[in-house]
Design a protein around this motif. Structure first.
Motif, PDB file in Angstrom:
ATOM      1  N   ARG A 175      -6.960 -49.971 -39.971  1.00 50.40           N
ATOM      2  CA  ARG A 175      -6.412 -51.115 -38.500  1.00 50.40           C
ATOM      3  C   ARG A 175      -7.267 -51.935 -39.814  1.00 50.40           C
ATOM      4  O   ARG A 175      -7.163 -52.961 -39.651  1.00 50.40           O
ATOM      5  CB  ARG A 175      -7.588 -50.807 -37.646  1.00 50.40           C
ATOM      6  CG  ARG A 175      -7.670 -49.782 -36.767  1.00 50.40           C
ATOM      7  CD  ARG A 175      -7.948 -49.723 -36.038  1.00 50.40           C
ATOM      8  NE  ARG A 175      -8.257 -51.098 -35.762  1.00 50.40           N
ATOM      9  CZ  ARG A 175      -9.953 -50.702 -34.666  1.00 50.40           C
ATOM     10  NH1 ARG A 175     -10.243 -49.362 -34.099  1.00 50.40           N
ATOM     11  NH2 ARG A 175     -10.096 -51.503 -34.269  1.00 50.40           N
ATOM     12  N   ASP A 176      -7.831 -52.439 -40.788  1.00 46.77           N
ATOM     13  CA  ASP A 176      -8.617 -52.907 -41.791  1.00 46.77           C
ATOM     14  C   ASP A 176      -9.204 -52.185 -42.420  1.00 46.77           C
ATOM     15  O   ASP A 176     -10.768 -51.177 -42.678  1.00 46.77           O
ATOM     16  CB  ASP A 176      -9.971 -53.716 -40.935  1.00 46.77           C
ATOM     17  CG  ASP A 176     -10.347 -54.793 -41.750  1.00 46.77           C
ATOM     18  OD1 ASP A 176     -10.093 -55.063 -42.774  1.00 46.77           O
ATOM     19  OD2 ASP A 176     -10.896 -56.054 -41.015  1.00 46.77           O
ATOM     20  N   PRO A 177      -9.030 -52.205 -44.087  1.00 47.03           N
ATOM     21  CA  PRO A 177      -9.172 -51.414 -44.609  1.00 47.03           C
ATOM     22  C   PRO A 177     -10.643 -52.167 -46.118  1.00 47.03           C
ATOM     23  O   PRO A 177     -10.668 -51.385 -46.785  1.00 47.03           O
ATOM     24  CB  PRO A 177      -7.884 -51.654 -46.172  1.00 47.03           C
ATOM     25  CG  PRO A 177      -7.375 -52.217 -45.915  1.00 47.03           C
ATOM     26  CD  PRO A 177      -7.527 -52.904 -44.198  1.00 47.03           C
ATOM     27  N   ARG A 178     -11.081 -53.244 -45.305  1.00 45.71           N
ATOM     28  CA  ARG A 178     -12.528 -53.389 -45.829  1.00 45.71           C
ATOM     29  C   ARG A 178     -13.162 -53.586 -45.038  1.00 45.71           C
ATOM     30  O   ARG A 178     -14.512 -54.007 -45.198  1.00 45.71           O
ATOM     31  CB  ARG A 178     -12.442 -55.323 -45.214  1.00 45.71           C
ATOM     32  CG  ARG A 178     -10.592 -55.303 -45.754  1.00 45.71           C
ATOM     33  CD  ARG A 178     -10.590 -57.392 -45.986  1.00 45.71           C
ATOM     34  NE  ARG A 178     -10.502 -57.249 -44.501  1.00 45.71           N
ATOM     35  CZ  ARG A 178     -10.468 -58.829 -43.605  1.00 45.71           C
ATOM     36  NH1 ARG A 178     -11.000 -59.969 -44.235  1.00 45.71           N
ATOM     37  NH2 ARG A 178     -10.203 -58.353 -42.035  1.00 45.71           N
ATOM     38  N   ARG A 179     -14.166 -51.665 -44.877  1.00 42.33           N
ATOM     39  CA  ARG A 179     -14.353 -51.323 -44.412  1.00 42.33           C
ATOM     40  C   ARG A 179     -15.484 -49.434 -44.901  1.00 42.33           C
ATOM     41  O   ARG A 179     -14.208 -49.571 -45.109  1.00 42.33           O
ATOM     42  CB  ARG A 179     -14.488 -50.796 -43.353  1.00 42.33           C
ATOM     43  CG  ARG A 179     -14.326 -51.949 -41.700  1.00 42.33           C
ATOM     44  CD  ARG A 179     -13.524 -50.755 -41.162  1.00 42.33           C
ATOM     45  NE  ARG A 179     -12.987 -52.096 -39.914  1.00 42.33           N
ATOM     46  CZ  ARG A 179     -13.419 -51.866 -38.629  1.00 42.33           C
ATOM     47  NH1 ARG A 179     -13.853 -51.299 -37.720  1.00 42.33           N
ATOM     48  NH2 ARG A 179     -12.651 -53.117 -37.613  1.00 42.33           N
ATOM     49  N   ILE A 180     -16.408 -50.221 -46.293  1.00 43.67           N
ATOM     50  CA  ILE A 180     -17.004 -49.235 -46.544  1.00 43.67           C
ATOM     51  C   ILE A 180     -17.522 -48.241 -46.445  1.00 43.67           C
ATOM     52  O   ILE A 180     -16.950 -46.953 -46.646  1.00 43.67           O
ATOM     53  CB  ILE A 180     -18.104 -49.781 -47.658  1.00 43.67           C
ATOM     54  CG1 ILE A 180     -18.336 -48.599 -48.677  1.00 43.67           C
ATOM     55  CG2 ILE A 180     -19.606 -50.171 -47.076  1.00 43.67           C
ATOM     56  CD1 ILE A 180     -19.327 -49.181 -50.166  1.00 43.67           C
ATOM     57  N   ALA A 181     -17.427 -47.963 -45.180  1.00 44.82           N
ATOM     58  CA  ALA A 181     -18.067 -47.553 -44.200  1.00 44.82           C
ATOM     59  C   ALA A 181     -17.086 -46.425 -43.817  1.00 44.82           C
ATOM     60  O   ALA A 181     -17.374 -45.161 -43.971  1.00 44.82           O
ATOM     61  CB  ALA A 181     -18.935 -47.396 -43.637  1.00 44.82           C
ATOM     62  N   ALA A 182     -15.719 -46.931 -43.363  1.00 45.71           N
ATOM     63  CA  ALA A 182     -14.685 -46.145 -43.313  1.00 45.71           C
ATOM     64  C   ALA A 182     -14.524 -44.352 -44.092  1.00 45.71           C
ATOM     65  O   ALA A 182     -14.037 -43.630 -43.979  1.00 45.71           O
ATOM     66  CB  ALA A 182     -13.297 -47.289 -42.887  1.00 45.71           C
ATOM     67  N   TYR A 183     -14.483 -45.168 -45.885  1.00 44.46           N
ATOM     68  CA  TYR A 183     -14.441 -44.660 -46.412  1.00 44.46           C
ATOM     69  C   TYR A 183     -15.398 -43.642 -46.326  1.00 44.46           C
ATOM     70  O   TYR A 183     -14.753 -42.733 -46.900  1.00 44.46           O
ATOM     71  CB  TYR A 183     -14.500 -45.402 -47.642  1.00 44.46           C
ATOM     72  CG  TYR A 183     -13.103 -46.299 -47.842  1.00 44.46           C
ATOM     73  CD1 TYR A 183     -11.817 -46.134 -48.341  1.00 44.46           C
ATOM     74  CD2 TYR A 183     -13.169 -47.584 -47.196  1.00 44.46           C
ATOM     75  CE1 TYR A 183     -11.163 -46.548 -48.970  1.00 44.46           C
ATOM     76  CE2 TYR A 183     -11.919 -48.359 -47.566  1.00 44.46           C
ATOM     77  CZ  TYR A 183     -10.945 -48.312 -47.970  1.00 44.46           C
ATOM     78  OH  TYR A 183      -9.938 -48.380 -47.776  1.00 44.46           O
ATOM     79  N   ALA A 184     -16.223 -43.610 -46.336  1.00 47.31           N
ATOM     80  CA  ALA A 184     -17.757 -42.617 -46.361  1.00 47.31           C
ATOM     81  C   ALA A 184     -17.160 -41.877 -45.028  1.00 47.31           C
ATOM     82  O   ALA A 184     -17.729 -40.471 -45.153  1.00 47.31           O
ATOM     83  CB  ALA A 184     -18.971 -43.435 -46.231  1.00 47.31           C
ATOM     84  N   TYR A 185     -17.244 -42.168 -44.046  1.00 42.84           N
ATOM     85  CA  TYR A 185     -16.616 -40.870 -43.044  1.00 42.84           C
ATOM     86  C   TYR A 185     -15.749 -40.293 -43.330  1.00 42.84           C
ATOM     87  O   TYR A 185     -15.569 -38.995 -42.812  1.00 42.84           O
ATOM     88  CB  TYR A 185     -16.082 -41.609 -41.595  1.00 42.84           C
ATOM     89  CG  TYR A 185     -17.532 -42.652 -40.384  1.00 42.84           C
ATOM     90  CD1 TYR A 185     -18.589 -41.869 -41.315  1.00 42.84           C
ATOM     91  CD2 TYR A 185     -17.312 -44.366 -39.762  1.00 42.84           C
ATOM     92  CE1 TYR A 185     -19.840 -43.211 -40.486  1.00 42.84           C
ATOM     93  CE2 TYR A 185     -18.006 -44.259 -40.142  1.00 42.84           C
ATOM     94  CZ  TYR A 185     -19.425 -43.781 -39.787  1.00 42.84           C
ATOM     95  OH  TYR A 185     -20.814 -44.907 -39.211  1.00 42.84           O
TER      96      TYR A 185
END
Length: 356
Positions: free
Chosen positions: A28-38
């Protein structure tokens, strides 16, 4: 065995859910560092859980063995090859950067990181408690310092790994067409002239303009420093005009002093502030700039200009420190939890380990 299977399955479910949330957010929006950590933590937990369940239910250790072997191989490869190579590269890059640039703290980061990583194994080994477990203050302090430092290093390593993976993944995404404007971020002038680093950004902006069929305007963004005879925006605009850009397509933003102001002031120059924009910066700054555009509510994609190899490690470390600072509250909570966990383990568990 049933209880172990249920617990393992629950961990696996949480891992799948975490990975799903992370991947969905990245799409949805690759500008989230937490998403990669999850996504990273969730996939790791799910794979490990699957291997344990198969082993507990069938007695077959094949999948678990493959998972553990892969993890062990990565660990050994990282420790025996990757770690020394990283230390050597950081030391080389740090020395080269200081020789070619200046002895500022920013340019010393790669060298300091290399020295720190060089001394880290010896420091951990020095603090590691030896001999039989003792129930005295000296042993407790030594055990606590070693455990606390080990947990802290593990946490920072995970954060840096997530940051590095997110940065690379974001740069590999496909650039969308149809931008209303291309915003080129300034990086400072020397005697009022465009530097090689800034010229690289401007050349990347020219390429982005040519690749985009909507023929977007280019906004050169940067104010006037105290030691500069003119603004970055004006110098950057002149550079683009000298390299064939049409004057009607280039607008200079000359009031900003920070990256956030670059973006905020440039948005005010857009006919439609909600339109898609392409932000151009240096390669090492891409992901942090992308995080900033999301925080400001910009419909933006960020692309980067090439950076010299010797300059890259220190710049990446600087960007990582800045991202950690931007999320200081979260990291402070985690560090506090590590301290509490270390104290609790040292005062409650270590005494129980003493041999009567």
């Amino acid at each position: 065995m049933l209880t172990s299977t249920v617990i393992t399955a629950v961990i696996g479910v949480f891992g799948v859910v975490a990975a799903g949330i992370g991947i969905n957010r990245i799409i949805r929006d690759p500008r989230r560092i937490a998403a990669y950590a999850y996504a990273i933590a969730g996939l790791g937990a799910a794979l490990l859980s699957l291997g344990l369940i198969v082993f507990l239910q069938t007695g077959s250790p094949v999948l678990l063995a493959i998972t553990m072997f892969a993890a062990l191989a990565l660990l050994l490869l990282g420790n025996l090859v990757g770690y020394p190579a990283l230390v050597g590269f950081l030391l080389w890059a740090g020395i080269t950067n200081v020789r070619r640039e200046s002895r500022s703290l920013a340019n010393l980061l790669a060298l300091l990181a290399g020295i720190g990583l060089l001394l880290l194994p010896g420091t951990l080994d020095f603090l590691a408690p030896t001999g039989e477990v003792r129930n005295d203050l000296v042993y407790h302090l030594q055990y606590g310092l070693h455990l606390g430092l080990l947990l802290l290093v593990t946490y920072v390593s995970f954060c840096f790994g997530a940051f590095a993976i997110a940065s690379v993944a974001y740069r590999l995404r496909k650039v969308r067409n149809g931008a209303a404007a291309i915003i080129v971020l300034g990086s400072g002038l020397v005697h009022g002239e465009v530097t090689a680093l800034l010229a690289g950004r401007l050349q990347r902006g020219i390429k982005a303009h040519r690749d985009d069929t909507s023929h977007p305007m280019i906004i050169t963004s940067g104010g006037k420093g105290d030691d500069e005879p003119r603004s970055e925006g004006a110098a950057m605009r002149d550079y683009l005009l000298d390299h064939g850009m049409e004057p009607d397509l280039v607008v200079a933003e000359e009031a900003s002093r920070t990256t956030a102001e670059n973006l905020i002031n440039s948005r005010q120059l857009l006919p439609d502030p909600t339109a898609l924009v392409t932000v151009v910066t240096s390669s090492y700054h891409v992901f942090r700039a992308a995080l900033l555009t999301r925080g400001l509510g910009l419909n933006a994609q960020v692309i980067g200009a090439p950076t010299a190899w010797y300059y890259l490690p220190g710049a990446v470390i600087r960007e990582f420190i800045a991202v950690m600072r931007d999320h200081l509250r979260i990291h402070a909570i985690v560090v506090a939890a590590i301290i509490v966990l270390t104290i609790a383990f040292t005062t409650l568990i270590v005494p129980a380990m003493v041999v009567p």
